[in-house]
Design an enzyme around this catalytic site. Sequence first.
Site, PDB file in Angstrom:
ATOM      1  CB  CYS A  85     100.807 -29.723  60.682  1.00  0.00           C
ATOM      2  SG  CYS A  85     100.821 -28.091  59.910  1.00  0.00           S
ATOM      3  CB  CYS A 167      99.041 -27.822  57.434  1.00  0.00           C
ATOM      4  SG  CYS A 167      98.917 -27.601  59.209  1.00  0.00           S
TER       5      CYS A 167
END
Length: 263
Positions: A85, A167
């Site tokens: 992420c 993400c």
Amino acid sequence: VVVGVRMWRHSSEHMKWNGTGSTAHFQEIVLERCYNYAVQPELRDRDCQKIREAFRNAFISKDPCSATEEDYHPLMKLVDLTVPCDKTVFWSKTKELAHQYTKVRQEMFTLEDTLLGYIADDLNWCGDAGSNEMNYQSCPHWKKDCSNNFVSVFWDLVSKRFAENACGVVQVVLNGSISNAFDRKSTFGRVEVHNLNPTKVHTLQAWVIHDLGKFPSDSCSGSSINDLRWIIMQRNIKFTCQDNYSSGKFLQCVKKPEDSSCR
Ligand code: NAD
């Protein structure tokens, strides 16, 4: 001897397509890049052979204008397109700069910093129905021949998967030295933007970078970026944009973000 025969046969064929042919030594390059990229020495031999095989099987002996996503599914099962992420970097018309950026910031990833993107970057490939050879003479051109050629379908698919997997905060490096820094018809505008998952991605951070010495043609306040802002906000993702960076200054600030001139 084999090389000689192959060259003779191809040179006697007429050019079937308007695009450049398959990259010479495609199979070897795929294997070599896979070895170069892979990290675990015990696993890599078997996996790379499999990857090369699955890549080849996706398009060999098939009509080069009838590619589908399904053709690549066996290959996609063998490789992982996920990155941590906050580490995803997209680009559009800024390939070199984006790659310089992730070279400096080793923990950041463009698609070409993932195994499959790394293997396929700058390569060309196609086969022919009724032949188990690659066509090194010519391949379909995505505009002049067909859009469902194997190279275009490949990049659309891996770009889609790469975006779906993103993400946290994701970044995009855009070109402020062209009139439309954001282009709805580019892979970024057509595929990646629409496949970000709003439950996983909370912010898209755009960097609009212009070439040093050239007058900026587009910026965060321009209409193309407004287009992007609108699309992203419609998708319930926060949008931020940063400009006034020349490419050199951008890289300088990537290397030394604490410098006062970079704030
Ligand atoms: P771009 O317009 O700079 O295009 C990138 C490259 O892909 C160019 O060489 C272009 O000629 C080619 N290309 C674009 N659409 C194509 C198509 N339909 N068929 C064949 N070639 C095509 O930038 P973009 O289109 O926004 O693509 C960049 C983004 O998409 C990146 O974020 C990356 O993740 C992904 N991508 C990478 C590649 C690559 O070659 N490494 C290609 C396509 C997409």
